[in-house]
Write an enzyme that holds these catalytic residues in place. Sequence first.
Site, mmCIF file in Angstrom:
data_model
loop_
_atom_site.group_PDB
_atom_site.id
_atom_site.type_symbol
_atom_site.label_atom_id
_atom_site.label_comp_id
_atom_site.label_asym_id
_atom_site.label_seq_id
_atom_site.Cartn_x
_atom_site.Cartn_y
_atom_site.Cartn_z
ATOM 1 N N ASP A 38 0.832 -1.292 -0.091
ATOM 2 C CA ASP A 38 0.038 -0.360 0.050
ATOM 3 C C ASP A 38 0.671 1.142 -0.646
ATOM 4 O O ASP A 38 2.009 1.158 0.080
ATOM 5 C CB ASP A 38 -0.674 -0.173 1.632
ATOM 6 C CG ASP A 38 -1.977 0.882 1.036
ATOM 7 O OD1 ASP A 38 -3.371 0.129 0.303
ATOM 8 O OD2 ASP A 38 -2.393 2.442 1.332
ATOM 9 N N ASP A 63 4.029 2.891 -4.221
ATOM 10 C CA ASP A 63 3.168 3.854 -4.934
ATOM 11 C C ASP A 63 2.931 2.969 -6.041
ATOM 12 O O ASP A 63 3.959 3.262 -7.429
ATOM 13 C CB ASP A 63 4.300 5.287 -5.420
ATOM 14 C CG ASP A 63 3.291 5.698 -6.203
ATOM 15 O OD1 ASP A 63 2.038 5.036 -6.862
ATOM 16 O OD2 ASP A 63 3.332 7.265 -6.351
ATOM 17 N N VAL A 64 2.027 1.746 -6.470
ATOM 18 C CA VAL A 64 1.853 1.564 -8.356
ATOM 19 C C VAL A 64 1.549 2.368 -9.272
ATOM 20 O O VAL A 64 1.757 1.789 -10.371
ATOM 21 C CB VAL A 64 0.874 0.515 -8.005
ATOM 22 C CG1 VAL A 64 0.321 -0.473 -6.720
ATOM 23 C CG2 VAL A 64 -0.787 1.378 -7.914
ATOM 24 N N TYR A 159 -11.752 7.518 -14.143
ATOM 25 C CA TYR A 159 -12.279 6.495 -13.335
ATOM 26 C C TYR A 159 -12.951 5.124 -14.864
ATOM 27 O O TYR A 159 -12.589 4.372 -14.752
ATOM 28 C CB TYR A 159 -13.384 6.925 -13.230
ATOM 29 C CG TYR A 159 -13.095 5.045 -11.773
ATOM 30 C CD1 TYR A 159 -12.201 5.039 -10.662
ATOM 31 C CD2 TYR A 159 -14.177 4.265 -11.069
ATOM 32 C CE1 TYR A 159 -11.869 3.861 -9.889
ATOM 33 C CE2 TYR A 159 -14.629 3.537 -11.134
ATOM 34 C CZ TYR A 159 -13.637 3.352 -10.308
ATOM 35 O OH TYR A 159 -13.135 1.953 -9.412
HETATM 36 P P1 NAP Z 1 -10.032 2.112 -0.880
HETATM 37 O O1 NAP Z 1 -10.204 1.568 0.296
HETATM 38 O O2 NAP Z 1 -10.057 3.700 -0.890
HETATM 39 O O3 NAP Z 1 -8.343 1.101 -0.664
HETATM 40 C C1 NAP Z 1 -7.673 1.328 -1.857
HETATM 41 C C2 NAP Z 1 -6.306 1.698 -1.424
HETATM 42 O O4 NAP Z 1 -5.708 2.054 -2.315
HETATM 43 C C3 NAP Z 1 -5.876 2.945 0.421
HETATM 44 O O5 NAP Z 1 -5.091 1.862 1.256
HETATM 45 C C4 NAP Z 1 -5.391 3.825 -0.986
HETATM 46 O O6 NAP Z 1 -4.140 3.943 0.005
HETATM 47 C C5 NAP Z 1 -4.338 2.180 -1.313
HETATM 48 N N1 NAP Z 1 -3.473 2.894 -2.683
HETATM 49 C C6 NAP Z 1 -4.249 4.526 -3.320
HETATM 50 N N2 NAP Z 1 -3.460 5.100 -4.040
HETATM 51 C C7 NAP Z 1 -2.361 4.008 -3.836
HETATM 52 C C8 NAP Z 1 -0.569 3.594 -4.762
HETATM 53 N N3 NAP Z 1 -0.763 4.750 -5.542
HETATM 54 N N4 NAP Z 1 -0.513 2.596 -4.368
HETATM 55 C C9 NAP Z 1 -0.980 1.857 -3.922
HETATM 56 N N5 NAP Z 1 -1.460 1.833 -2.738
HETATM 57 C C10 NAP Z 1 -3.202 3.388 -3.211
HETATM 58 O O7 NAP Z 1 -10.488 0.943 -1.746
HETATM 59 P P2 NAP Z 1 -11.595 0.140 -1.944
HETATM 60 O O8 NAP Z 1 -12.867 0.563 -2.621
HETATM 61 O O9 NAP Z 1 -11.656 -1.127 -1.270
HETATM 62 O O10 NAP Z 1 -11.010 -0.614 -3.826
HETATM 63 C C11 NAP Z 1 -10.496 -1.561 -4.190
HETATM 64 C C12 NAP Z 1 -10.472 -1.610 -5.258
HETATM 65 O O11 NAP Z 1 -11.953 -2.155 -5.923
HETATM 66 C C13 NAP Z 1 -10.080 -0.297 -6.439
HETATM 67 O O12 NAP Z 1 -9.032 -1.107 -7.669
HETATM 68 C C14 NAP Z 1 -11.346 0.596 -6.884
HETATM 69 O O13 NAP Z 1 -11.595 0.889 -7.950
HETATM 70 C C15 NAP Z 1 -12.648 -1.004 -6.664
HETATM 71 N N6 NAP Z 1 -13.586 -0.893 -6.733
HETATM 72 C C16 NAP Z 1 -14.458 -0.316 -5.842
HETATM 73 C C17 NAP Z 1 -15.500 -0.039 -5.245
HETATM 74 C C18 NAP Z 1 -16.135 0.219 -4.258
HETATM 75 O O14 NAP Z 1 -17.623 0.079 -4.067
HETATM 76 N N7 NAP Z 1 -15.568 0.288 -3.338
HETATM 77 C C19 NAP Z 1 -16.315 -1.039 -6.984
HETATM 78 C C20 NAP Z 1 -15.894 -1.003 -7.700
HETATM 79 C C21 NAP Z 1 -14.732 -1.306 -7.918
HETATM 80 P P3 NAP Z 1 -4.756 5.852 0.765
HETATM 81 O O15 NAP Z 1 -6.726 5.297 1.388
HETATM 82 O O16 NAP Z 1 -3.929 5.829 1.484
HETATM 83 O O17 NAP Z 1 -5.148 6.522 -1.186
#
Ligand code: NAP
Length: 260
Positions: A38, A63-64, A159
């Site tokens: 992360d 950072d990815v 997005y």
């Molecule tokens: P989340 O709770 O925001 O978790 C994402 C994690 O990725 C956070 O810990 C974030 O850190 C980290 N991150 C951000 N930028 C990064 C980087 N450059 N390098 C490494 N880590 C990084 O998101 P989530 O809702 O679990 O989503 C996870 C995945 O599912 C994403 O790809 C999202 O697009 C997809 N998705 C989610 C939903 C939904 O409803 N939740 C729906 C469709 C798709 P910080 O918090 O410090 O930024």
Amino acid sequence: MKVDLQGRIAVVTGAAGGIGRAIALLLSENGATVAVNDVSDRGVETCREIEKRGGVAKFFPGDVGNAESVNAMAAAVEQDLGPVDILINNAGINTGKDGRHPVHEFGDAAWRRILSIDLDGVFFCSRVFSGGMVKRGRGVIVNIGSVLGLVPIRLQCAYSAAKAGMLNFTRSHALEVGGYGVRVNGVAPGSILTEGTKDLFYKDKQLSESLLSHVPLARPGDTKDIANAVLFLVSDEASYVTGHVLVVDGGWTAGFAREW
Ligand code: NAP
């Protein structure tokens, strides 16, 4: 569902919270050693939780969206844990409510930031880890997309574009590495309940009801729903599945859920 991932090394990006954390926990419960990546130091907490439950995990910050950072992270993982068998490209971002704009008002910085993490990030991580998988003749990659990569939405062009791109990247990568015993699949979540989406949608009753009126199962998904789909795809039970995008959205994209 219980599968056997004993002896496998799995990398999960963006695993400090939300969906990534649930995936990391479930892979560990099924025997994998997990490299938790992360950009946030909160990744350490995911490792602590895994260890508390008797699993093995280590935090690898990075950072990815930055190729050098990804390459350094990958070198550290392979040095500390060994060759990687499973890669979950989960890290992803979107704009908040304030960042939603039509294309003609969408800013360069927001566009670049989203594309760099949600699309470049998948490429950088897939590139650095799949070389070894191809050489060893085995490996599995799962890319976490979104239903918005299948059906676009207004005011979130970056997005929608990034997620559509990464899903087609998934299929393209699967074509290249299938002959080497490496499988590449995607999961397209619908609306999943996390700390972030709770704030965005589910605190407001009216907004939440409006969103869920499009979802036949009439509830947001749980992070475990996505983790279960990932677990199936990485398991040997899915050994003939590659180039596939598994939609996990409560029926959201099945068709029109409401009459008009
Ligand atoms: P989340 O709770 O925001 O978790 C994402 C994690 O990725 C956070 O810990 C974030 O850190 C980290 N991150 C951000 N930028 C990064 C980087 N450059 N390098 C490494 N880590 C990084 O998101 P989530 O809702 O679990 O989503 C996870 C995945 O599912 C994403 O790809 C999202 O697009 C997809 N998705 C989610 C939903 C939904 O409803 N939740 C729906 C469709 C798709 P910080 O918090 O410090 O930024």
